[in-house]
Write a protein that holds these residues in place. Sequence first.
Motif, PDB file in Angstrom:
ATOM      1  N   UNK A 127       0.898  -1.391   0.055  1.00 34.54           N
ATOM      2  CA  UNK A 127      -0.007   0.227   0.117  1.00 34.54           C
ATOM      3  C   UNK A 127       0.762   1.454  -0.060  1.00 34.54           C
ATOM      4  N   UNK A 128       2.081   1.306   0.393  1.00 30.74           N
ATOM      5  CA  UNK A 128       2.804   2.544   0.595  1.00 30.74           C
ATOM      6  C   UNK A 128       3.580   2.917  -0.763  1.00 30.74           C
ATOM      7  N   UNK A 129       3.685   2.182  -1.642  1.00 27.19           N
ATOM      8  CA  UNK A 129       4.360   2.292  -2.870  1.00 27.19           C
ATOM      9  C   UNK A 129       3.386   3.413  -3.903  1.00 27.19           C
ATOM     10  N   UNK A 130       4.343   4.303  -4.228  1.00 26.27           N
ATOM     11  CA  UNK A 130       3.756   5.239  -5.307  1.00 26.27           C
ATOM     12  C   UNK A 130       4.460   5.116  -6.587  1.00 26.27           C
ATOM     13  N   UNK A 131       3.680   4.915  -7.641  1.00 29.24           N
ATOM     14  CA  UNK A 131       4.581   5.058  -8.812  1.00 29.24           C
ATOM     15  C   UNK A 131       3.979   6.309  -9.667  1.00 29.24           C
ATOM     16  N   UNK A 132       4.984   6.982  -9.867  1.00 23.88           N
ATOM     17  CA  UNK A 132       4.832   8.368 -10.674  1.00 23.88           C
ATOM     18  C   UNK A 132       5.067   8.374 -12.151  1.00 23.88           C
ATOM     19  N   UNK A 133       5.840   7.422 -12.623  1.00 28.92           N
ATOM     20  CA  UNK A 133       6.378   7.376 -13.941  1.00 28.92           C
ATOM     21  C   UNK A 133       6.474   5.816 -14.315  1.00 28.92           C
ATOM     22  N   UNK A 134       5.733   5.424 -15.253  1.00 31.18           N
ATOM     23  CA  UNK A 134       5.963   4.019 -15.629  1.00 31.18           C
ATOM     24  C   UNK A 134       7.175   3.799 -16.123  1.00 31.18           C
ATOM     25  N   UNK A 135       7.509   4.454 -17.215  1.00 30.55           N
ATOM     26  CA  UNK A 135       8.898   4.376 -17.973  1.00 30.55           C
ATOM     27  C   UNK A 135      10.008   4.174 -17.050  1.00 30.55           C
ATOM     28  N   UNK A 136      10.024   5.136 -16.114  1.00 32.01           N
ATOM     29  CA  UNK A 136      11.201   5.376 -15.016  1.00 32.01           C
ATOM     30  C   UNK A 136      11.221   4.054 -14.262  1.00 32.01           C
ATOM     31  N   UNK A 137       9.956   3.504 -13.833  1.00 35.13           N
ATOM     32  CA  UNK A 137       9.840   2.228 -13.171  1.00 35.13           C
ATOM     33  C   UNK A 137      10.425   1.220 -13.885  1.00 35.13           C
ATOM     34  N   UNK A 138      10.062   0.968 -15.045  1.00 36.37           N
ATOM     35  CA  UNK A 138      10.564  -0.120 -15.956  1.00 36.37           C
ATOM     36  C   UNK A 138      11.977  -0.074 -16.030  1.00 36.37           C
ATOM     37  N   UNK A 139      12.576   1.463 -16.280  1.00 29.36           N
ATOM     38  CA  UNK A 139      14.174   1.347 -16.346  1.00 29.36           C
ATOM     39  C   UNK A 139      14.574   0.976 -15.081  1.00 29.36           C
ATOM     40  N   UNK A 140      14.188   1.362 -13.822  1.00 29.41           N
ATOM     41  CA  UNK A 140      14.746   0.944 -12.585  1.00 29.41           C
ATOM     42  C   UNK A 140      14.693  -0.648 -12.413  1.00 29.41           C
ATOM     43  N   UNK A 141      13.521  -1.040 -12.732  1.00 31.41           N
ATOM     44  CA  UNK A 141      13.362  -2.567 -12.279  1.00 31.41           C
ATOM     45  C   UNK A 141      14.367  -3.465 -13.254  1.00 31.41           C
TER      46      UNK A 141
END
Length: 193
Positions: A127-141
């Motif tokens: 519940x505490x995670x907020x994703x603000x940018x899908x592309x940045x999240x994909x790059x980080x993963x």
Amino acid sequence: MVRRDGQIFYSLMFENKTQIPLDGFMIQLNKNTFGLAAGGPLQVPQVQPGTSERTLLPMVLFQNIAPGPPNSVLQVAVKNNQQPVWYFNDKISLLVLFTEEGRMERTAFLETWKSLPDSNEVSKDIPSIVINDIDATIERLSSSNMFFIAKRKNGNQDVLYLSAKIPRGIPFLIELTTVVGVPGLKCNSNYNE
């Protein structure tokens, strides 16, 4: 634990808060789910009073496997020539186990997901995670060896599909569901034993 160039290391810092120099450091890990063990002796120089020393201990897998259900606990014992044995628990991050060969083709991903029994699926709400940018999240993963397969919209939700593998070629298939900018992430993962 950290992963560098395909190798797992145990990153340790020894801080001397005594009045005497400490030396002769040794480490022992108890049996654990992934059979993690020291890949050699602990290399720590003498630690003078009021100072600290860091070291990276190379690790090997599948050396000392604990029976029973999987868990992320790592029981550790450390000693030196001047003190008794110190015992502590640490956590094994699954991320350090994800290999660089974890990328799957989309069709292989879909076929594998469909072929796995429901009993191999694990679901977790964060519940505490907020994703603000899908592309940045994909790059980080991707930098953690979790590889993007596909993305789809489900109403206002974004659903991401990713693949990863742990040693011995065991695939992890991951589905992340989130609403951009809103707290909450649902993670479904499937693995093939």
